[in-house]
Design a protein around this motif. Structure first.
Motif, mmCIF file in Angstrom:
data_model
loop_
_atom_site.group_PDB
_atom_site.id
_atom_site.type_symbol
_atom_site.label_atom_id
_atom_site.label_comp_id
_atom_site.label_asym_id
_atom_site.label_seq_id
_atom_site.Cartn_x
_atom_site.Cartn_y
_atom_site.Cartn_z
ATOM 1 N N TYR A 95 0.848 -1.191 0.000
ATOM 2 C CA TYR A 95 0.000 0.000 0.000
ATOM 3 C C TYR A 95 0.883 1.240 0.000
ATOM 4 O O TYR A 95 1.884 1.294 0.713
ATOM 5 N N THR A 100 -5.812 3.099 0.899
ATOM 6 C CA THR A 100 -6.351 2.759 2.214
ATOM 7 C C THR A 100 -6.154 1.271 2.437
ATOM 8 O O THR A 100 -6.578 0.448 1.623
ATOM 9 N N GLN A 102 -6.954 -2.208 3.880
ATOM 10 C CA GLN A 102 -8.112 -2.928 4.390
ATOM 11 C C GLN A 102 -7.634 -4.301 4.823
ATOM 12 O O GLN A 102 -7.087 -5.062 4.033
ATOM 13 N N SER A 103 -7.825 -4.594 6.093
ATOM 14 C CA SER A 103 -7.417 -5.880 6.643
ATOM 15 C C SER A 103 -8.197 -7.009 5.993
ATOM 16 O O SER A 103 -9.401 -6.897 5.763
ATOM 17 N N TYR A 106 -9.993 -8.610 9.227
ATOM 18 C CA TYR A 106 -10.986 -7.715 9.818
ATOM 19 C C TYR A 106 -11.382 -6.670 8.772
ATOM 20 O O TYR A 106 -10.846 -5.563 8.761
ATOM 21 N N PRO A 107 -12.308 -7.011 7.863
ATOM 22 C CA PRO A 107 -12.661 -6.120 6.749
ATOM 23 C C PRO A 107 -13.110 -4.725 7.174
ATOM 24 O O PRO A 107 -12.956 -3.768 6.421
ATOM 25 N N GLU A 108 -13.626 -4.597 8.394
ATOM 26 C CA GLU A 108 -14.043 -3.271 8.859
ATOM 27 C C GLU A 108 -12.853 -2.414 9.314
ATOM 28 O O GLU A 108 -12.992 -1.222 9.534
ATOM 29 N N GLU A 110 -9.978 -0.364 8.398
ATOM 30 C CA GLU A 110 -9.422 0.365 7.255
ATOM 31 C C GLU A 110 -8.555 1.503 7.775
ATOM 32 O O GLU A 110 -8.939 2.195 8.716
#
Length: 126
Positions: A95, A100, A102-103, A106-108, A110
């Motif tokens: 990145y 940004t 994004q895990s 854990y998609p939430e 960021e």
């Protein structure tokens, strides 16, 4: 954080202290620290730790099953994200400042890098 080949944590094979880690299992936490692999580890590079973070710790975290490993490089303003697949870090994403993170686990979770690398000590409230 303690890693052991035979899960005998009173005499661990390896002891490391990551910059940040996410441990989701209560049974891994003891009065002495975390026993076994956390879900996510984040290391922040410095000139004195870069080689160790990219080599030694990379191999150690992969071997013991850390599912997601981030290496934050403030000098280059990049973050390397590795995810464990079938026992090895096969999936890697780099990145850069305008992206940004994004895990995968854990998609939430960021993290916009444009804000991360612009923080200074007076921007952080603890």
């Amino acid at each position: 954080m303690y890693f052991s080949e035979n899960e005998q944590y009173d005499v661990p094979d390896h002891v490391v202290q990551p910059d940040l880690s996410v441990v989701c299992s209560n049974h891994q936490i003891s009065k002495n620290g975390c026993q076994g692999a956390p879900s996510l580890i984040i290391e922040v590079l410095s000139p004195s730790t870069a080689l160790k973070d990219f080599n030694e710790k990379f191999n150690l975290y992969q071997k013991y099953g850390v599912n997601e490993y981030w290496i934050v490089d403030p000098g280059n303003q990049t973050v390397h994200v590795y995810t464990l697949e079938e026992g090895s870090y096969q999936n890697r994403h780099l990145y850069t400042e305008q992206e940004t993170i994004q895990s995968v686990l854990y998609p939430e979770l960021e993290v916009p890098l444009q804000h991360l690398f612009r923080l200074s000590s007076h921007d952080i409230n603890i």
